[in-house]
Design an enzyme around this catalytic site. Sequence first.
Site, short mmCIF file in Angstrom:
data_model
loop_
_atom_site.label_atom_id
_atom_site.label_comp_id
_atom_site.label_asym_id
_atom_site.label_seq_id
_atom_site.Cartn_x
_atom_site.Cartn_y
_atom_site.Cartn_z
N LEU A 151 0.27 0.55 -10.82
CA LEU A 151 0.85 -0.23 -11.62
C LEU A 151 1.97 -0.12 -10.50
O LEU A 151 2.11 0.11 -9.71
CB LEU A 151 1.44 0.56 -12.42
CG LEU A 151 2.91 0.04 -12.93
CD1 LEU A 151 2.94 0.31 -14.85
CD2 LEU A 151 4.11 -0.19 -12.02
N ASP A 179 11.84 -8.08 -15.22
CA ASP A 179 13.61 -8.22 -14.88
C ASP A 179 13.36 -7.02 -14.33
O ASP A 179 14.29 -6.12 -15.51
CB ASP A 179 14.60 -9.41 -15.65
CG ASP A 179 15.75 -8.79 -14.24
OD1 ASP A 179 15.50 -8.59 -13.55
OD2 ASP A 179 16.70 -10.34 -14.50
N ASN A 220 7.93 -0.90 -5.73
CA ASN A 220 7.98 -1.25 -4.79
C ASN A 220 8.94 -2.88 -4.47
O ASN A 220 9.52 -2.86 -3.08
CB ASN A 220 7.44 -2.43 -3.64
CG ASN A 220 6.91 -3.38 -3.20
OD1 ASN A 220 7.01 -2.79 -2.04
ND2 ASN A 220 6.65 -4.35 -3.97
N TYR A 230 22.45 -1.17 0.91
CA TYR A 230 21.02 -0.85 1.21
C TYR A 230 20.49 0.64 1.64
O TYR A 230 19.51 0.80 1.30
CB TYR A 230 20.45 -2.06 2.05
CG TYR A 230 18.74 -1.93 2.16
CD1 TYR A 230 18.18 -2.67 0.99
CD2 TYR A 230 18.19 -2.08 3.18
CE1 TYR A 230 16.54 -3.11 1.26
CE2 TYR A 230 16.79 -1.68 3.15
CZ TYR A 230 16.10 -2.19 1.98
OH TYR A 230 14.69 -3.24 2.15
N LYS A 278 18.09 3.37 0.26
CA LYS A 278 16.79 3.58 0.66
C LYS A 278 17.22 5.24 1.19
O LYS A 278 16.05 5.96 1.31
CB LYS A 278 16.67 2.67 1.42
CG LYS A 278 16.31 0.96 1.15
CD LYS A 278 15.20 1.53 0.51
CE LYS A 278 14.72 -0.07 0.45
NZ LYS A 278 13.71 -0.01 -1.21
N1 LIG Z 1 10.50 -7.09 4.26
C1 LIG Z 1 10.71 -5.44 5.02
O1 LIG Z 1 10.90 -6.13 6.12
C2 LIG Z 1 11.25 -4.63 5.02
C3 LIG Z 1 11.48 -3.45 5.39
C4 LIG Z 1 12.04 -2.12 4.63
C5 LIG Z 1 11.48 -1.96 3.63
N2 LIG Z 1 11.32 -3.65 2.38
C6 LIG Z 1 10.98 -2.78 1.36
O2 LIG Z 1 9.56 -2.98 1.09
C7 LIG Z 1 9.66 -3.88 -0.42
C8 LIG Z 1 9.49 -4.86 -1.04
O3 LIG Z 1 10.01 -6.37 0.26
P1 LIG Z 1 9.47 -7.08 0.39
O4 LIG Z 1 9.45 -7.18 2.01
O5 LIG Z 1 7.82 -7.38 0.32
O6 LIG Z 1 9.88 -8.43 0.01
P2 LIG Z 1 9.63 -9.74 -0.51
O7 LIG Z 1 8.44 -10.47 -0.14
O8 LIG Z 1 10.92 -10.32 -1.31
O9 LIG Z 1 9.78 -9.45 -2.37
C9 LIG Z 1 9.86 -8.44 -2.77
C10 LIG Z 1 9.46 -8.09 -4.25
O10 LIG Z 1 10.19 -7.72 -5.89
C11 LIG Z 1 10.55 -8.16 -6.57
N3 LIG Z 1 11.29 -8.33 -7.23
C12 LIG Z 1 12.72 -8.54 -6.89
N4 LIG Z 1 13.95 -8.57 -7.57
C13 LIG Z 1 13.13 -7.56 -8.45
C14 LIG Z 1 13.73 -7.61 -10.29
N5 LIG Z 1 14.30 -8.00 -10.57
N6 LIG Z 1 12.92 -7.50 -11.43
C15 LIG Z 1 11.18 -6.95 -10.91
N7 LIG Z 1 10.71 -7.35 -9.54
C16 LIG Z 1 11.30 -7.83 -8.55
C17 LIG Z 1 10.44 -9.79 -6.14
O11 LIG Z 1 9.60 -10.55 -7.34
P3 LIG Z 1 10.56 -11.72 -8.09
O12 LIG Z 1 11.42 -12.17 -7.40
O13 LIG Z 1 8.98 -12.45 -8.48
O14 LIG Z 1 11.02 -10.94 -9.78
C18 LIG Z 1 9.18 -9.54 -5.65
O15 LIG Z 1 7.51 -9.19 -5.71
C19 LIG Z 1 11.43 -3.48 -0.52
O16 LIG Z 1 11.93 -2.23 -1.50
C20 LIG Z 1 12.13 -3.50 0.40
O17 LIG Z 1 13.24 -3.48 0.21
C21 LIG Z 1 11.40 -4.47 2.76
#
Ligand SMILES: NC(=O)c1ccc[n+]([C@@H]2O[C@H](COP(=O)([O-])OP(=O)(O)OC[C@H]3O[C@@H](n4cnc5c(N)ncnc54)[C@H](OP(=O)(O)O)[C@@H]3O)[C@@H](O)[C@H]2O)c1
Length: 257
Positions: A5, A59, A86, A151, A155
Amino acid sequence: MTHALITGASAGIGEAFARLLAQQGYSLVIVARRQERLRELAGELEHQSGVSVTALTADLADPNAPAELTRQLDERDIRPELLVNNAGFSIREGFLESDWSTHAREIQVMMTAVTELCHRLAPAMREQGRGHIINVSSLAAFAPAAPGLLYTGIKSYVLHFSQALDMELKPHGVHVTALCPGFTWSEFHDVMGNRERMNRLPGLLWTTAEEVAEAGYNAVRAGKPVSVPGRVNRLLAGVSRWTPEALRYQLGRRADL
Ligand SMILES: NC(=O)c1ccc[n+]([C@@H]2O[C@H](COP(=O)([O-])OP(=O)(O)OC[C@H]3O[C@@H](n4cnc5c(N)ncnc54)[C@H](OP(=O)(O)O)[C@@H]3O)[C@@H](O)[C@H]2O)c1
């Protein structure tokens, strides 16, 4: 059938996990708010990899979402052996510049839903004597706090909670990894609204979503409680750990996101 999942599978790191795990032969349950994206991805992966993919729209800011997801899994008789918590986002505005509902959503999606899904899904893994959980934290968990930002604290919680859970479950054959990526190409900074500024950072600081997913998967399979993908990020995490608190505070104060 072995099920995984993945929350937040409609983009970025979550989507990369979905592609990787489908290749590995897992049947998938993919979760996010954007139903159309999930449907498209499900169709593509079923066609390419021949695995079954169930798309569940949720959501995770809704406090009822983890219970409702669990109900839908029970209805389908699905007990995931791999959970990837994630879904996430960050807001850029100061603490008092945003209304409470915005902060409440951030806490619910990245702390409460993560913790509750572990609590709801781990018992079946423990019963089976095997299972894997990846909680996506961030390199930010090692970094100093930044002005008004929740944030970093959120984290850090995910990092420490995941380690605590790993300690409890490892003797029962269930491994938990806190995955701590640094800057990763995804939609994250578009959602946060600082894409232009972030694009000016040097390329060596960036990792692809595919590299992050692969590092997380390999780490949890190897029973590692913490994974920081990328050599530069590991170096930064190490330096940050050994930086005196007063200096960390001053560095954090100057952070401009
Ligand atoms: N990108 C970076 O630089 C980075 C660095 C360190 C950690 N992270 C972490 O990595 C994880 C994934 O982020 P990403 O970089 O892949 O960002 P992303 O491309 O914006 O993807 C975020 C995902 O989370 C989902 N999401 C957000 N709010 C939600 C909600 N209320 N309910 C259900 N799903 C939700 C979004 O789907 P929907 O909008 O379709 O709901 C999307 O699938 C996060 O936890 C982030 O904090 C990212």
